[in-house]
Motif scaffolding. Structure first.
Motif, mmCIF file in Angstrom:
data_model
loop_
_atom_site.group_PDB
_atom_site.id
_atom_site.type_symbol
_atom_site.label_atom_id
_atom_site.label_comp_id
_atom_site.label_asym_id
_atom_site.label_seq_id
_atom_site.Cartn_x
_atom_site.Cartn_y
_atom_site.Cartn_z
ATOM 1 N N GLN A 20 0.830 -1.205 0.000
ATOM 2 C CA GLN A 20 0.000 0.000 0.000
ATOM 3 C C GLN A 20 0.866 1.256 0.000
ATOM 4 O OE1 GLN A 20 -2.586 -0.260 3.396
ATOM 5 N NE2 GLN A 20 -3.521 -2.165 2.682
ATOM 6 N N GLU A 23 2.400 1.773 -3.503
ATOM 7 C CA GLU A 23 1.397 2.273 -4.441
ATOM 8 C C GLU A 23 1.108 3.751 -4.187
ATOM 9 O OE1 GLU A 23 -2.000 -0.298 -4.076
ATOM 10 O OE2 GLU A 23 -0.948 -1.993 -5.002
ATOM 11 N N ARG A 24 1.009 4.138 -2.920
ATOM 12 C CA ARG A 24 0.762 5.542 -2.570
ATOM 13 C C ARG A 24 1.950 6.401 -2.985
ATOM 14 N NH1 ARG A 24 -2.037 9.760 -2.472
ATOM 15 N NH2 ARG A 24 -2.000 11.019 -0.609
ATOM 16 N N THR A 27 1.874 6.975 -6.738
ATOM 17 C CA THR A 27 0.814 7.913 -7.094
ATOM 18 C C THR A 27 1.221 9.347 -6.788
ATOM 19 O OG1 THR A 27 -0.894 6.256 -6.683
ATOM 20 C CG2 THR A 27 -1.597 8.553 -6.645
ATOM 21 N N ILE A 28 1.738 9.570 -5.596
ATOM 22 C CA ILE A 28 2.157 10.916 -5.206
ATOM 23 C C ILE A 28 3.258 11.419 -6.131
ATOM 24 C CG2 ILE A 28 3.292 12.272 -3.396
ATOM 25 C CD1 ILE A 28 1.824 10.484 -1.354
ATOM 26 N N VAL A 65 4.291 9.814 2.645
ATOM 27 C CA VAL A 65 3.822 8.447 2.908
ATOM 28 C C VAL A 65 4.151 8.032 4.337
ATOM 29 C CG1 VAL A 65 4.142 6.011 2.296
ATOM 30 C CG2 VAL A 65 3.880 7.730 0.498
ATOM 31 N N GLU A 68 1.637 9.777 6.560
ATOM 32 C CA GLU A 68 0.269 9.297 6.342
ATOM 33 C C GLU A 68 0.046 7.867 6.843
ATOM 34 O OE1 GLU A 68 -1.076 11.621 2.246
ATOM 35 O OE2 GLU A 68 -0.758 9.464 2.202
ATOM 36 N N MET A 69 1.014 7.000 6.598
ATOM 37 C CA MET A 69 0.774 5.579 6.801
ATOM 38 C C MET A 69 1.565 4.942 7.945
ATOM 39 S SD MET A 69 0.532 4.339 2.861
ATOM 40 C CE MET A 69 -0.340 2.826 3.249
#
Length: 72
Positions: A20, A23-24, A27-28, A65, A68-69
């Motif tokens: 995850q 993938e993030r 995208t960013i 990331v 966020e994660m």
């Protein structure tokens, strides 16, 4: 966390989180490249600038990331 260790699900959880996060990150980075004009044309005409800007984008995206994660 102890429950994950005891049930043997820790590695599955970590693998899912890693996927995850990657993938993030992708995208960013793509969004930042588009916003900041880091294109294949720039790569062709000024490779060193392209590399520097991509490295800068990657570093900033990784920080996003992480916050966020991972740290939240």
């Amino acid at each position: 966390m102890n429950t994950l260790i005891l049930t043997g699900e820790l590695w599955t959880y970590l693998a899912d989180l890693n996927e995850q996060a990657q993938e993030r990150l992708d995208t960013i980075m793509e969004q930042m490249k588009a916003t900041e004009g880091v294109t294949e044309e720039l790569k062709r005409t000024s490779q060193m600038e392209w590399v520097q800007r991509c490295n800068n984008i990657r570093n900033r995206a990784e920080e996003i990331v992480l916050h966020e994660m991972i740290y939240s």
